[in-house]
Design a protein around this motif. Sequence first.
Motif, PDB file in Angstrom:
ATOM      1  N   ILE A 226       0.849  -1.197   0.000  1.00 18.09           N
ATOM      2  CA  ILE A 226       0.000   0.000   0.000  1.00 18.09           C
ATOM      3  C   ILE A 226       0.882   1.243   0.000  1.00 18.09           C
ATOM      4  CG2 ILE A 226      -1.785   1.278   1.258  1.00 18.09           C
ATOM      5  CD1 ILE A 226      -2.715  -1.404   2.428  1.00 18.09           C
ATOM      6  N   MET A 227       0.515   2.217  -0.820  1.00 17.18           N
ATOM      7  CA  MET A 227       1.296   3.448  -0.877  1.00 17.18           C
ATOM      8  C   MET A 227       1.286   4.191   0.453  1.00 17.18           C
ATOM      9  SD  MET A 227       0.649   5.388  -4.511  1.00 17.18           S
ATOM     10  CE  MET A 227      -1.141   5.322  -4.455  1.00 17.18           C
ATOM     11  N   SER A 228       2.379   4.861   0.754  1.00 20.51           N
ATOM     12  CA  SER A 228       2.436   5.820   1.850  1.00 20.51           C
ATOM     13  C   SER A 228       1.907   7.156   1.344  1.00 20.51           C
ATOM     14  CB  SER A 228       3.884   5.991   2.323  1.00 20.51           C
ATOM     15  OG  SER A 228       4.652   6.613   1.286  1.00 20.51           O
ATOM     16  N   PHE A 229       1.636   8.087   2.262  1.00 20.48           N
ATOM     17  CA  PHE A 229       1.202   9.409   1.820  1.00 20.48           C
ATOM     18  C   PHE A 229       2.325  10.140   1.077  1.00 20.48           C
ATOM     19  CE2 PHE A 229      -2.385   9.255   4.984  1.00 20.48           C
ATOM     20  CZ  PHE A 229      -3.388   9.408   4.035  1.00 20.48           C
ATOM     21  N   ARG A 230       3.574   9.813   1.379  1.00 23.11           N
ATOM     22  CA  ARG A 230       4.679  10.400   0.620  1.00 23.11           C
ATOM     23  C   ARG A 230       4.597   9.973  -0.838  1.00 23.11           C
ATOM     24  NH1 ARG A 230       9.262   8.585  -1.238  1.00 23.11           N
ATOM     25  NH2 ARG A 230       9.026   6.589  -0.153  1.00 23.11           N
ATOM     26  N   GLU A 231       4.267   8.715  -1.071  1.00 25.89           N
ATOM     27  CA  GLU A 231       4.140   8.226  -2.446  1.00 25.89           C
ATOM     28  C   GLU A 231       2.882   8.766  -3.120  1.00 25.89           C
ATOM     29  OE1 GLU A 231       6.578   4.058  -1.695  1.00 25.89           O
ATOM     30  OE2 GLU A 231       4.469   4.243  -1.120  1.00 25.89           O
ATOM     31  N   VAL A 232       1.819   8.928  -2.332  1.00 29.16           N
ATOM     32  CA  VAL A 232       0.611   9.552  -2.880  1.00 29.16           C
ATOM     33  C   VAL A 232       0.930  10.963  -3.359  1.00 29.16           C
ATOM     34  CG1 VAL A 232      -1.686  10.434  -2.291  1.00 29.16           C
ATOM     35  CG2 VAL A 232      -0.993   8.148  -1.516  1.00 29.16           C
ATOM     36  N   ARG A 233       1.644  11.707  -2.538  1.00 27.54           N
ATOM     37  CA  ARG A 233       2.024  13.066  -2.925  1.00 27.54           C
ATOM     38  C   ARG A 233       2.941  13.047  -4.145  1.00 27.54           C
ATOM     39  NH1 ARG A 233       2.040  18.402  -0.802  1.00 27.54           N
ATOM     40  NH2 ARG A 233       2.879  19.627  -2.532  1.00 27.54           N
ATOM     41  N   ALA A 234       3.786  12.034  -4.251  1.00 31.45           N
ATOM     42  CA  ALA A 234       4.688  11.936  -5.408  1.00 31.45           C
ATOM     43  C   ALA A 234       3.912  11.777  -6.710  1.00 31.45           C
ATOM     44  CB  ALA A 234       5.658  10.766  -5.223  1.00 31.45           C
ATOM     45  N   LEU A 235       2.766  11.100  -6.665  1.00 32.26           N
ATOM     46  CA  LEU A 235       1.930  10.983  -7.859  1.00 32.26           C
ATOM     47  C   LEU A 235       1.485  12.363  -8.332  1.00 32.26           C
ATOM     48  CD1 LEU A 235      -0.411   8.008  -6.852  1.00 32.26           C
ATOM     49  CD2 LEU A 235       1.551   7.907  -8.391  1.00 32.26           C
ATOM     50  N   ALA A 236       1.008  13.174  -7.381  1.00 30.10           N
ATOM     51  CA  ALA A 236       0.565  14.523  -7.731  1.00 30.10           C
ATOM     52  C   ALA A 236       1.734  15.364  -8.234  1.00 30.10           C
ATOM     53  CB  ALA A 236      -0.094  15.177  -6.530  1.00 30.10           C
ATOM     54  N   ALA A 243      -7.437  11.582  -6.068  1.00 27.27           N
ATOM     55  CA  ALA A 243      -8.775  11.882  -5.574  1.00 27.27           C
ATOM     56  C   ALA A 243      -9.194  10.841  -4.542  1.00 27.27           C
ATOM     57  CB  ALA A 243      -9.766  11.936  -6.732  1.00 27.27           C
ATOM     58  N   SER A 244     -10.369  11.036  -3.979  1.00 25.84           N
ATOM     59  CA  SER A 244     -10.841  10.201  -2.872  1.00 25.84           C
ATOM     60  C   SER A 244     -11.394   8.864  -3.344  1.00 25.84           C
ATOM     61  CB  SER A 244     -11.931  10.958  -2.097  1.00 25.84           C
ATOM     62  OG  SER A 244     -12.585  10.097  -1.185  1.00 25.84           O
ATOM     63  N   HIS A 245     -11.168   7.852  -2.529  1.00 24.93           N
ATOM     64  CA  HIS A 245     -11.821   6.549  -2.692  1.00 24.93           C
ATOM     65  C   HIS A 245     -12.464   6.175  -1.353  1.00 24.93           C
ATOM     66  CE1 HIS A 245     -12.763   3.077  -4.973  1.00 24.93           C
ATOM     67  NE2 HIS A 245     -11.863   2.250  -4.455  1.00 24.93           N
ATOM     68  N   SER A 246     -12.985   7.214  -0.686  1.00 25.80           N
ATOM     69  CA  SER A 246     -13.552   7.133   0.663  1.00 25.80           C
ATOM     70  C   SER A 246     -12.422   7.068   1.698  1.00 25.80           C
ATOM     71  CB  SER A 246     -14.522   5.952   0.821  1.00 25.80           C
ATOM     72  OG  SER A 246     -13.834   4.744   1.089  1.00 25.80           O
ATOM     73  N   HIS A 247     -12.773   6.878   2.952  1.00 28.46           N
ATOM     74  CA  HIS A 247     -11.750   6.742   3.998  1.00 28.46           C
ATOM     75  C   HIS A 247     -11.486   5.269   4.296  1.00 28.46           C
ATOM     76  CE1 HIS A 247      -9.204   8.002   7.274  1.00 28.46           C
ATOM     77  NE2 HIS A 247      -9.895   7.282   8.141  1.00 28.46           N
ATOM     78  N   GLU A 248     -12.500   4.535   4.702  1.00 28.03           N
ATOM     79  CA  GLU A 248     -12.331   3.139   5.128  1.00 28.03           C
ATOM     80  C   GLU A 248     -12.577   2.111   4.026  1.00 28.03           C
ATOM     81  OE1 GLU A 248     -11.274   1.824   7.834  1.00 28.03           O
ATOM     82  OE2 GLU A 248     -11.263   3.436   9.312  1.00 28.03           O
ATOM     83  N   HIS A 249     -12.929   2.566   2.819  1.00 30.32           N
ATOM     84  CA  HIS A 249     -13.241   1.663   1.714  1.00 30.32           C
ATOM     85  C   HIS A 249     -14.379   0.702   2.074  1.00 30.32           C
ATOM     86  CE1 HIS A 249     -12.988  -0.892  -1.790  1.00 30.32           C
ATOM     87  NE2 HIS A 249     -12.059  -0.105  -2.316  1.00 30.32           N
ATOM     88  N   ARG A 250     -15.414   1.235   2.643  1.00 29.31           N
ATOM     89  CA  ARG A 250     -16.640   0.474   2.890  1.00 29.31           C
ATOM     90  C   ARG A 250     -17.691   0.906   1.880  1.00 29.31           C
ATOM     91  NH1 ARG A 250     -16.810  -1.785   7.968  1.00 29.31           N
ATOM     92  NH2 ARG A 250     -18.548  -2.989   7.121  1.00 29.31           N
ATOM     93  N   VAL A 251     -18.543  -0.015   1.502  1.00 29.09           N
ATOM     94  CA  VAL A 251     -19.592   0.301   0.536  1.00 29.09           C
ATOM     95  C   VAL A 251     -20.538   1.328   1.147  1.00 29.09           C
ATOM     96  CG1 VAL A 251     -21.496  -0.634  -0.824  1.00 29.09           C
ATOM     97  CG2 VAL A 251     -19.395  -1.972  -0.510  1.00 29.09           C
ATOM     98  N   ILE A 252     -20.717   2.441   0.450  1.00 27.75           N
ATOM     99  CA  ILE A 252     -21.477   3.561   0.994  1.00 27.75           C
ATOM    100  C   ILE A 252     -22.892   3.135   1.383  1.00 27.75           C
ATOM    101  CG2 ILE A 252     -22.355   5.873   0.499  1.00 27.75           C
ATOM    102  CD1 ILE A 252     -19.294   5.664   0.765  1.00 27.75           C
ATOM    103  N   ALA A 253     -23.511   2.302   0.566  1.00 25.40           N
ATOM    104  CA  ALA A 253     -24.903   1.928   0.816  1.00 25.40           C
ATOM    105  C   ALA A 253     -25.077   1.034   2.039  1.00 25.40           C
ATOM    106  CB  ALA A 253     -25.490   1.235  -0.413  1.00 25.40           C
ATOM    107  N   THR A 254     -23.991   0.470   2.595  1.00 25.01           N
ATOM    108  CA  THR A 254     -24.112  -0.343   3.808  1.00 25.01           C
ATOM    109  C   THR A 254     -24.016   0.513   5.070  1.00 25.01           C
ATOM    110  OG1 THR A 254     -21.731  -0.829   3.947  1.00 25.01           O
ATOM    111  CG2 THR A 254     -23.101  -2.326   2.625  1.00 25.01           C
TER     112      THR A 254
END
Length: 346
Positions: A226-236, A243-254
């Motif tokens: 899993i990427m670190s936030f340093r690597e996330v920032r490197a993408l930008a 962009a966001s993929h939610s926080h906990e990656h739980r299905v919104i409808a549940t």
Amino acid sequence: MYLHPVRLKVRPSKRVRLARALDTLGILDRLLSMRTKLVARSLMVLTYHRIADASAVGELDADVRETDARGLAEQIKVVKQHGAFVSLHDVRRFLRGGPLPANAVMLAFDDGYRDCHDVALPVLTRAGATATFFVPTAFPDAGRMFWWDRIALLLRRCQKRTLVITYPRTILLDLGRDPAAAKRFLLDLVKRTPGLDLARFFDELSRAVDVTLDPAEERSIAARTIMSFREVRALADAGMSVASHSHEHRVIATMTPEEALTDLGRSRRVLSDVLEEDVRTVAYPVGHQVQGPFLRVARDAGFDLGFTNATGFCMRDRADPLNVPRIAMGPEFEGPLFKALMIARP
């Protein structure tokens, strides 16, 4: 994450054989060239998760791997020859009535696997292509595995043939007869059970499979995958969109609308702080469309552009900016069938 089309190891289908034959004759390339002369009426958004060699997946969920570096490079080459890559800015402009180039393609990478930084980013950079990476913000630097990978690992290490699970209800699984079906059932259980206590579920699953995952090992697996936030920032910093993929990656409808608002809002705030920019785009976990009160939740959380994995092309005349459809990629789209997919767009 889009979980998952069933991928069976069978002989090539008729459509694959036909695509290969047409490609050998040069027909697919000619049809793609013809498409570049048409007025763009649709946007194609392609969704990936892991770009890795099959051997690199190990005990984790192999169904989230779509291709390797070579396969991604070949697909990017096809788009560059016969179309154009577009960014989130281009998509927003298209949805507001602006033009798109012929055969426009947006590349999306969900979940924030480290492959995105280590494998996909170099391929994209060499090709001069742009992409958007959707990150669930609870996982970078947290030492936690994704829940679908944890399920896959526990089942892979299990020595039992039959499992009895008592939460969220009593379930009997025949792991010896069809382990793939057992995995799909448990993934679906997490995706569809409202109010599921995920920690309790994994306690119960660990007991049922008689496998304990040591916290130190989980941290090690998470750091490798899993990427670190340093690597996330490197993408930008490399010119990619994040962009966001939610926080906990739980299905919104549940979730309840209140829980969903908290989750989506937290994700947006975390990413905005990390990237030092206002993040207003989200891809919903598991790709489900948002409807009813959850559509309002996405707006209230501050998002004005949202992506699903409802398979299809985005047609401007009937597009919902908070439910933009995407196409889930997979190993079946390697080679000529990818060209056929580009041709098939409306």
